[in-house]
Design a protein around this motif. Structure first.
Motif, PDB file in Angstrom:
ATOM      1  N   ILE A 111      -3.151   4.474  -2.670  1.00 38.02           N
ATOM      2  CA  ILE A 111      -4.250   5.179  -2.016  1.00 38.02           C
ATOM      3  C   ILE A 111      -4.012   6.678  -2.132  1.00 38.02           C
ATOM      4  N   LYS A 118     -11.818  13.328   1.724  1.00 32.32           N
ATOM      5  CA  LYS A 118     -12.127  13.671   3.109  1.00 32.32           C
ATOM      6  C   LYS A 118     -12.055  15.173   3.304  1.00 32.32           C
ATOM      7  N   GLN A 137      -5.446   3.651   7.835  1.00 32.48           N
ATOM      8  CA  GLN A 137      -6.544   2.874   8.408  1.00 32.48           C
ATOM      9  C   GLN A 137      -7.312   2.083   7.353  1.00 32.48           C
ATOM     10  N   ARG A 138      -7.163   2.457   6.086  1.00 27.37           N
ATOM     11  CA  ARG A 138      -7.928   1.813   5.006  1.00 27.37           C
ATOM     12  C   ARG A 138      -7.037   1.072   4.016  1.00 27.37           C
ATOM     13  N   CYS A 139      -5.773   0.876   4.362  1.00 27.73           N
ATOM     14  CA  CYS A 139      -4.879   0.192   3.434  1.00 27.73           C
ATOM     15  C   CYS A 139      -5.100  -1.317   3.492  1.00 27.73           C
ATOM     16  N   HIS A 140      -4.829  -1.989   2.388  1.00 31.28           N
ATOM     17  CA  HIS A 140      -5.015  -3.439   2.267  1.00 31.28           C
ATOM     18  C   HIS A 140      -3.701  -4.197   2.229  1.00 31.28           C
ATOM     19  N   LEU A 153      -9.609   8.312  -1.861  1.00 26.03           N
ATOM     20  CA  LEU A 153     -10.354   8.622  -0.642  1.00 26.03           C
ATOM     21  C   LEU A 153     -10.496  10.133  -0.543  1.00 26.03           C
ATOM     22  N   SER A 211       0.849  -1.192   0.000  1.00 28.09           N
ATOM     23  CA  SER A 211       0.000   0.000   0.000  1.00 28.09           C
ATOM     24  C   SER A 211       0.882   1.239   0.000  1.00 28.09           C
ATOM     25  N   ARG A 235      -6.902   3.587  -5.550  1.00 28.31           N
ATOM     26  CA  ARG A 235      -8.142   3.895  -4.831  1.00 28.31           C
ATOM     27  C   ARG A 235      -8.082   5.353  -4.393  1.00 28.31           C
ATOM     28  N   PHE A 237      -5.815   8.569   7.779  1.00 25.80           N
ATOM     29  CA  PHE A 237      -7.020   8.163   7.049  1.00 25.80           C
ATOM     30  C   PHE A 237      -6.676   7.077   6.036  1.00 25.80           C
TER      31      PHE A 237
END
Length: 323
Positions: A34, A63, A77-80, A61, A4, A59, A74
């Protein structure tokens, strides 16, 4: 492993395409890119969405604006990914960065891989142009390098973090100089790191960027003091001499750019400068400090103006940008 790459974006529409290109051009293809639009008021949001339509590794995001740390948190917390890496939206990385760092993580079985960085003017692309060799040392020994600002800048950029470290990758929101406390904490906990002097990462210096702002006021001073106190907790008593260097060097880096109008009063600015000069004088006699830092501290303790003049001359001769 899936990597990521978290890219915070705010008011960098001119630089963002080059940054994202440098990430997508990696010789390692398993990427989870991201793009974090931190409420940017320019064309960054639209550019992000356009990129995502053209490359399924991206991806986006969106915000509300919260600052660099907020955007990093942010995205983290959303990484794969099995690993995470940070690239600021106006910087560049060499095309081999991810591949070589992943190879090092696997070869040496480490949870943190660290590269060096270069400061450059705006470029169309970046090539580090040097052989890459990794070495292994303990996390504590690398923490010592951070305390001496010798071989470790304290930045979260130019590093590969294993997912097992994700709970420690929480950056203080709204605070400047936020990276150093996070890196100190991680180095104090892990057994070993792999590091290289190769410049995988390029900090692109441009007018108005966080790292090139010349004038600094009370927020810079207070936030740096917070960072110093955070690092103090992880340095421990065994590194007292090294920590005194860290405190002096970091305070000098703010004090050399002090803008009296940026403090609550000019008396507060003068008090901060006096304290910085006192710390610098002690650091100039500290045996743990390298010769360059001892010279800088000695000059600053005598005259901040003389220090800044010599520092500017050094930057001009060496070609290194002042940041």
């Amino acid at each position: 492993p899936l990597i990521s790459v978290v890219v915070p974006l705010y008011r960098v529409e001119a630089e963002m395409p080059l940054c994202v290109d440098s990430v997508l051009a990696q010789t390692y293809d398993r990427l989870d890119v991201i793009l974090v639009d931190d409420g940017s008021p320019d064309d960054c949001p639209a550019l992000c969405d356009d990129w995502a339509q053209r490359d399924d590794r991206i991806r986006v995001l969106h915000k509300e604006n919260g600052g660099l740390s907020s955007a990093r948190n942010f995205g983290t917390q959303r990484c794969h990914g099995d690993y995470v890496m940070y690239v600021d939206g106006d910087d560049l990385i060499d095309s081999r960065t991810v591949e070589l760092m992943v190879e090092a993580a696997d070869k040496y079985q480490v949870s943190l891989v660290i590269g060096s960085f270069a400061k450059t003017p705006v470029l169309d692309n970046y090539k580090m142009g040097q052989n890459v060799e990794f070495h292994v040392e303990s996390g504590i020994e690398h923490l010592r390098k951070l305390l001496l600002l010798s071989g470790e800048s304290g930045s979260a950029c130019g590093k590969l973090f294993e997912r097992s470290l994700i709970n420690d990758l929480v950056f203080p929101e709204g605070q400047l100089f936020e990276d150093m406390g996070v890196i100190a904490k991680i180095c104090s906990k892990i057994q070993k790191v792999a590091f290289s002097d190769a410049c995988f990462y390029a900090y692109v210096t441009r007018p108005g960027s966080i790292t090139t702002l010349r004038k600094q006021g009370s927020k810079h001073a207070k936030d740096m003091d917070r960072t110093i106190e955070t690092v103090r907790r992880f340095a421990g008593s065994e590194f007292q001499g090294e920590f005194e260097c860290f405190q002096s060097f970091c305070t000098l880096r703010v004090a050399m750019r002090v803008d009296p109008d940026g403090f609550d009063s000019k008396a507060d600015a003068q008090k901060y400068l006096r304290n910085a000069r006192g710390l610098a004088w002690r650091a100039s006699r500290n045996p743990y400090a390298c010769s360059k830092w001892r010279l800088r501290c000695a000059l600053f303790s005598i005259s901040p103006r003389v220090h800044n003049a010599f520092y500017a001359l050094y930057a001009a001769i060496s070609g290194k940008a002042i940041g």
